[in-house]
Design a protein around this motif. Structure first.
Motif, PDB file in Angstrom:
ATOM      1  N   TYR A  45       0.890  -1.172   0.000  1.00 40.36           N
ATOM      2  CA  TYR A  45       0.000   0.000   0.000  1.00 40.36           C
ATOM      3  C   TYR A  45       0.921   1.213   0.000  1.00 40.36           C
ATOM      4  O   TYR A  45       1.712   1.399   0.926  1.00 40.36           O
ATOM      5  CB  TYR A  45      -0.914  -0.005   1.219  1.00 40.36           C
ATOM      6  CG  TYR A  45      -2.109   0.929   1.086  1.00 40.36           C
ATOM      7  CD1 TYR A  45      -3.391   0.429   0.910  1.00 40.36           C
ATOM      8  CD2 TYR A  45      -1.964   2.323   1.132  1.00 40.36           C
ATOM      9  CE1 TYR A  45      -4.499   1.266   0.778  1.00 40.36           C
ATOM     10  CE2 TYR A  45      -3.050   3.166   0.985  1.00 40.36           C
ATOM     11  CZ  TYR A  45      -4.315   2.636   0.818  1.00 40.36           C
ATOM     12  OH  TYR A  45      -5.403   3.481   0.691  1.00 40.36           O
ATOM     13  N   PHE A  46       0.816   2.024  -1.040  1.00 41.45           N
ATOM     14  CA  PHE A  46       1.722   3.147  -1.243  1.00 41.45           C
ATOM     15  C   PHE A  46       0.946   4.459  -1.154  1.00 41.45           C
ATOM     16  O   PHE A  46      -0.082   4.621  -1.816  1.00 41.45           O
ATOM     17  CB  PHE A  46       2.401   3.029  -2.606  1.00 41.45           C
ATOM     18  CG  PHE A  46       3.396   4.117  -2.922  1.00 41.45           C
ATOM     19  CD1 PHE A  46       4.474   4.357  -2.082  1.00 41.45           C
ATOM     20  CD2 PHE A  46       3.268   4.885  -4.065  1.00 41.45           C
ATOM     21  CE1 PHE A  46       5.410   5.354  -2.374  1.00 41.45           C
ATOM     22  CE2 PHE A  46       4.191   5.878  -4.377  1.00 41.45           C
ATOM     23  CZ  PHE A  46       5.264   6.117  -3.527  1.00 41.45           C
ATOM     24  N   VAL A  47       1.432   5.371  -0.321  1.00 41.87           N
ATOM     25  CA  VAL A  47       0.784   6.667  -0.115  1.00 41.87           C
ATOM     26  C   VAL A  47       1.769   7.770  -0.480  1.00 41.87           C
ATOM     27  O   VAL A  47       2.869   7.842   0.077  1.00 41.87           O
ATOM     28  CB  VAL A  47       0.328   6.843   1.351  1.00 41.87           C
ATOM     29  CG1 VAL A  47      -0.429   8.165   1.519  1.00 41.87           C
ATOM     30  CG2 VAL A  47      -0.551   5.670   1.782  1.00 41.87           C
ATOM     31  N   GLU A  48       1.391   8.624  -1.419  1.00 42.04           N
ATOM     32  CA  GLU A  48       2.257   9.736  -1.796  1.00 42.04           C
ATOM     33  C   GLU A  48       2.216  10.830  -0.729  1.00 42.04           C
ATOM     34  O   GLU A  48       1.247  10.984   0.009  1.00 42.04           O
ATOM     35  CB  GLU A  48       1.842  10.288  -3.158  1.00 42.04           C
ATOM     36  CG  GLU A  48       2.142   9.341  -4.304  1.00 42.04           C
ATOM     37  CD  GLU A  48       1.966  10.001  -5.665  1.00 42.04           C
ATOM     38  OE1 GLU A  48       1.220  11.000  -5.756  1.00 42.04           O
ATOM     39  OE2 GLU A  48       2.584   9.518  -6.631  1.00 42.04           O
ATOM     40  N   ALA A  49       3.298  11.596  -0.681  1.00 41.08           N
ATOM     41  CA  ALA A  49       3.429  12.656   0.321  1.00 41.08           C
ATOM     42  C   ALA A  49       2.345  13.716   0.146  1.00 41.08           C
ATOM     43  O   ALA A  49       1.875  13.992  -0.960  1.00 41.08           O
ATOM     44  CB  ALA A  49       4.809  13.296   0.222  1.00 41.08           C
ATOM     45  N   VAL A  50       1.968  14.322   1.276  1.00 40.77           N
ATOM     46  CA  VAL A  50       0.885  15.306   1.296  1.00 40.77           C
ATOM     47  C   VAL A  50       1.409  16.731   1.255  1.00 40.77           C
ATOM     48  O   VAL A  50       1.002  17.539   0.413  1.00 40.77           O
ATOM     49  CB  VAL A  50       0.000  15.102   2.547  1.00 40.77           C
ATOM     50  CG1 VAL A  50      -1.067  16.188   2.626  1.00 40.77           C
ATOM     51  CG2 VAL A  50      -0.634  13.723   2.544  1.00 40.77           C
ATOM     52  N   ASP A  51       2.328  17.073   2.165  1.00 34.73           N
ATOM     53  CA  ASP A  51       2.784  18.457   2.316  1.00 34.73           C
ATOM     54  C   ASP A  51       4.067  18.768   1.559  1.00 34.73           C
ATOM     55  O   ASP A  51       4.558  19.897   1.605  1.00 34.73           O
ATOM     56  CB  ASP A  51       2.974  18.781   3.802  1.00 34.73           C
ATOM     57  CG  ASP A  51       1.667  18.796   4.568  1.00 34.73           C
ATOM     58  OD1 ASP A  51       0.602  18.882   3.920  1.00 34.73           O
ATOM     59  OD2 ASP A  51       1.689  18.714   5.812  1.00 34.73           O
ATOM     60  N   VAL A  52       4.629  17.768   0.905  1.00 39.44           N
ATOM     61  CA  VAL A  52       5.823  17.940   0.079  1.00 39.44           C
ATOM     62  C   VAL A  52       5.501  17.349  -1.285  1.00 39.44           C
ATOM     63  O   VAL A  52       4.802  16.331  -1.377  1.00 39.44           O
ATOM     64  CB  VAL A  52       7.044  17.214   0.698  1.00 39.44           C
ATOM     65  CG1 VAL A  52       8.263  17.359  -0.190  1.00 39.44           C
ATOM     66  CG2 VAL A  52       7.326  17.742   2.096  1.00 39.44           C
ATOM     67  N   ALA A  53       5.986  17.971  -2.337  1.00 35.18           N
ATOM     68  CA  ALA A  53       5.755  17.431  -3.676  1.00 35.18           C
ATOM     69  C   ALA A  53       6.288  16.001  -3.736  1.00 35.18           C
ATOM     70  O   ALA A  53       7.457  15.762  -3.391  1.00 35.18           O
ATOM     71  CB  ALA A  53       6.438  18.295  -4.718  1.00 35.18           C
TER      72      ALA A  53
END
Length: 374
Positions: free
Chosen positions: A59-67
């Motif tokens: 399960y992969f989650v991309e960063a929220v507050d950083v590009a």
């Protein structure tokens, strides 16, 4: 006017660029049952191909507050051995926190302290047989060395086949508990074989680095004695009667363990000694030594003597293996003593949730599974 040759070259370059930055859309998680609203970043879930017919759920989650293109990738692996990294996803550093909403059952909310604020986090369920990960032949026997090679193969597949646009990002491997073995052995594979060009480091919390981390006398007894949870004399008795593998099965040491687990520590949460135990063990796996000793003491107290397996089968009523389906069934599993994982266990075993995260529908998820880790 652009020549035909230049036009062809430009088209090829465009197609190559698109291929290199193509996210695995079939793995995209666009919504989850019981969650209202959109996710603050992109989520993906599916399988990574590894060695010997292994398919590791990720399960992969991309960063929220950083590009995301600038954020590091952090691989998260929970311990055990045999425990799922979805524990980290739903109870620890992940994007969500699960809770019990009484009659309405399990609910969850965004985690304000998630690591995914600043990093792209890859939660990897390993070895095969843990969580939604499986092996085509149903063989769930594995060693440290095999597991490290398997995880390495999965990460190379992740970067080259699933997310090639991230191959130049800084790359870290992190874990806890038996992650003290998982993480450095995986890092050794990376440093030996390459394939992850911007590997940048590893992180281990509360790490177990060998079987000595579960040493009864200098682990359990010493900690309890110096925190005034047991009489110091019980620790001294353990020093006299429980040092060495053979001594651990002696009548004197068994009496010491029965007193420790059955009298002084029976309601104490080993993961937070200032808290009560959430529930008594209700599982049939036996691979964490400190928990196995607790269950063995319970069996003796219940009148089963050394018939530990019968006690587990009769009294603790372990979950039976799943019916045969599309892939080999999950190994038996269950909840970790004193940890409330009921909400997420109930949630992840819903068929609509399995469909949303693209996992095999016949697999049963448990926070820890009875793989044969040798």
């Amino acid at each position: 006017m652009m020549s035909k040759q230049m036009t062809t070259c430009a088209l090829v370059a465009t197609l190559l660029l698109a291929a290199a930055s193509a996210l695995p859309t079939k793995d995209a998680v666009t919504s989850l049952p019981l969650y209202n609203g959109s996710f603050p970043s992109l989520h993906y879930s599916g399988y990574l191909t590894a060695n010997g017919g292994s398919h590791l759920h990720y399960y992969f989650v991309e960063a929220v507050d950083v590009a995301p293109a600038d954020a590091p990738i952090v691989v998260w692996i929970n311990g055990g051995p045999g425990c799922s990294s979805m524990d980290g996803w739903g109870y620890e550093l992940g994007p969500f926190h699960f809770k019990n909403d009484g009659a309405n059952g399990p609910t969850f909310e965004l985690n304000s302290q998630t690591w995914t604020k600043y990093a792209n986090v890859l939660f990897l369920e390993a070895p095969p047989g843990v969580g939604f990960s499986y092996r085509e032949d149903g063989n769930y026997t594995i060693t440290d060395t095999q597991n490290a090679a398997n995880n390495y193969a999965a990460l190379v597949y992740f970067l080259n086949e699933k997310f090639p646009e991230y191959i130049k990002n800084k790359f870290y491997v992190a874990g806890e508990s038996y992650g003290g073995v998982y993480v450095p052995t995986l890092v050794h594979e990376i440093l030996t074989n390459g394939g992850i060009p911007n590997f940048s480091g590893m992180l281990v919390g509360n790490g177990c680095t060998s079987c000595d981390c579960d040493n009864y006398v200098e682990g359990d007894l010493k900690f309890a004695a110096y925190h005034d949870l047991i009489p110091f004399s019980l620790y001294e008795d353990g020093q006299a009667n429980c040092i060495g593998e053979k001594a651990m099965t002696s009548p004197a040491c068994k009496a010491n363990q029965d007193k420790y687990y059955g009298e002084f520590m029976k309601d104490v949460n080993p993961y937070g000694v200032y808290y009560k135990c959430f529930a008594q063990p209700t599982m049939n796996w036996k691979f964490i030594p400190s928990l196995r000793r607790r269950l063995q003491a319970m069996a003796r107290k219940a009148g089963y003597g050394e018939e530990y397996a019968r006690y587990l089968d009769d009294v603790l009523n372990p979950k039976k293996a799943a019916d045969v389906g599309l892939v080999p069934p999950s190994p038996p599993g269950g909840n970790v003593p004193c940890i409330d994982s009921v909400e997420m266990t109930t949630y992840l075993n819903r068929q609509d949730v399995k469909a949303a995260i693209h996992v095999a529908p016949n697999l049963d998820w448990a926070i820890c599974s009875n793989i044969n880790y040798i």
